[in-house]
Scaffold this motif. Structure first.
Motif, PDB file in Angstrom:
ATOM      1  N   ASN A  33      80.385  82.483-103.052  1.00 43.48           N
ATOM      2  CA  ASN A  33      78.945  82.664-103.867  1.00 43.48           C
ATOM      3  C   ASN A  33      78.573  81.416-104.742  1.00 43.48           C
ATOM      4  O   ASN A  33      79.545  80.983-105.313  1.00 43.48           O
ATOM      5  N   ASP A  89      72.889  81.448-109.104  1.00 44.72           N
ATOM      6  CA  ASP A  89      71.813  80.830-109.682  1.00 44.72           C
ATOM      7  C   ASP A  89      71.967  80.834-111.136  1.00 44.72           C
ATOM      8  O   ASP A  89      72.085  81.997-111.571  1.00 44.72           O
ATOM      9  N   THR A 148      68.490  83.088-112.650  1.00 46.60           N
ATOM     10  CA  THR A 148      68.383  84.589-112.211  1.00 46.60           C
ATOM     11  C   THR A 148      69.732  85.300-111.895  1.00 46.60           C
ATOM     12  O   THR A 148      69.677  86.389-111.801  1.00 46.60           O
ATOM     13  N   SER A 149      70.984  84.532-111.836  1.00 45.66           N
ATOM     14  CA  SER A 149      72.087  85.205-111.609  1.00 45.66           C
ATOM     15  C   SER A 149      72.292  85.614-110.252  1.00 45.66           C
ATOM     16  O   SER A 149      73.270  86.358-109.914  1.00 45.66           O
ATOM     17  N   ALA A 150      71.472  85.294-109.455  1.00 49.69           N
ATOM     18  CA  ALA A 150      71.171  85.622-107.831  1.00 49.69           C
ATOM     19  C   ALA A 150      72.499  85.167-107.448  1.00 49.69           C
ATOM     20  O   ALA A 150      72.741  83.883-107.536  1.00 49.69           O
ATOM     21  N   ASN A 197      74.303  83.757-104.131  1.00 51.54           N
ATOM     22  CA  ASN A 197      73.854  83.119-102.824  1.00 51.54           C
ATOM     23  C   ASN A 197      75.057  82.851-101.837  1.00 51.54           C
ATOM     24  O   ASN A 197      75.651  81.764-101.724  1.00 51.54           O
TER      25      ASN A 197
END
Ligand code: ZN
Length: 272
Positions: free
Chosen positions: A165, A168, A171-173, A175
């Motif tokens: 991972n 981000d 946003t803590s998203a 990827n």
């Protein structure tokens, strides 16, 4: 260039053990059907292997650092295409262990030079080229090293898939990206051949073992700083084949046989 008369060849065999998952990627980004997007190199039978070029390139780089050769003077390759420039050490010194073991390239190359207004000067290496002493064969998978028990937790016949991972920061998203790797515990059969010319003694075999030791404390393949690619050389055997061996007059001389570690093998060679 001085005269080079063959003394013989060292044959270095060992088993390379993946102590952590190993990812040596393919250069192509083609997606195989049922494959993952970041696959490992495999042979024609679909079995992962360690390319000799990966081993050789990594050992060369590590030895360049160890010998203090990564300085402001280095050679730039692929100068035709600026974006794919590769900076490596290459010199004309007759006794340079790195260039003598791993080889020099023919022709003119740009050598970085801060004193030159262009930032480099062209140097012709043709007269310094000697035969590359080291051959590193592709290391093939020892199939039995991947046990039935290991296979229960694996995604494919010989490999596993891991998700990495990238977070981000705003946003803590996550990827997520798939990475195929050879599981820890896998073993590969390795062979290297080191040519020695008369008068060179054991200095280059010692340097080669030093490079292999450096590799054990580094990593092979991708994602090394994330823990991938830690390897060890085990069951190390070293034999010397003199010119007489190739003429059918002499037997090969076994120097080290089935040594559990490289360090021990190096000690034996240094003690003579
Ligand atoms: Zn050099």
């Amino acid at each position: 260039m001085k005269d080079l008369k063959l003394a013989g060849k060292y044959i270095i065999t060992s088993e390379i053990v993946a102590l952590t998952g190993l990812h040596i990627g393919t250069s192509s980004n083609t997606l195989e059907i049922g494959g993952v997007d970041n696959s490992v190199v495999k042979d024609a039978l679909g079995r992962p292997y360690i390319p000799g070029s990966s081993l050789k390139g990594k050992m060369r780089a590590l030895l360049e650092y160890a010998e203090g050769l990564i300085t402001m003077v280095y050679v730039v390759h692929n100068e035709r295409n600026e974006s794919s420039n590769t900076r490596i050490h290459m010199c004309k010194k007759e006794d340079c262990a790195v260039c003598n073991i791993f080889g020099r390239n023919h022709g003119k190359h740009k050598v970085v030079d801060g004193n030159d207004p262009r930032g480099y000067r062209p140097v012709d290496f043709t007269d310094a080229v000697t035969p590359t002493r080291l051959i590193v064969r592709d290391a093939t998978l020892i199939k039995e090293s991947i046990t039935e028990q290991m296979k229960e937790n694996m995604d494919f016949e010989w490999t596993e898939v891991k998700f990495e991972n990238n977070l981000d920061r705003v946003t803590s998203a996550a990827n997520p990206r798939q990475t195929e790797r050879v599981p820890a515990g896998a073993r590969f059969k390795s062979e290297m051949v080191l040519t020695v010319f008369q008068g060179e003694g054991t200095k280059y075999i010692e340097k080669l073992l030093e490079a292999m030791l450096l590799l054990e404390d580094d990593y092979l393949g991708g994602q090394g700083t994330r823990g991938y690619g830690r390897i060890a050389f085990e069951k190390v055997s070293i034999a010397f084949r003199s010119v007489g061996y190739y003429e059918g007059r002499e037997e090969e001389q076994v120097i080290v046989e089935n040594c559990p570690s490289l360090r021990e093998a190096l000690g034996k060679i240094k003690r003579g």
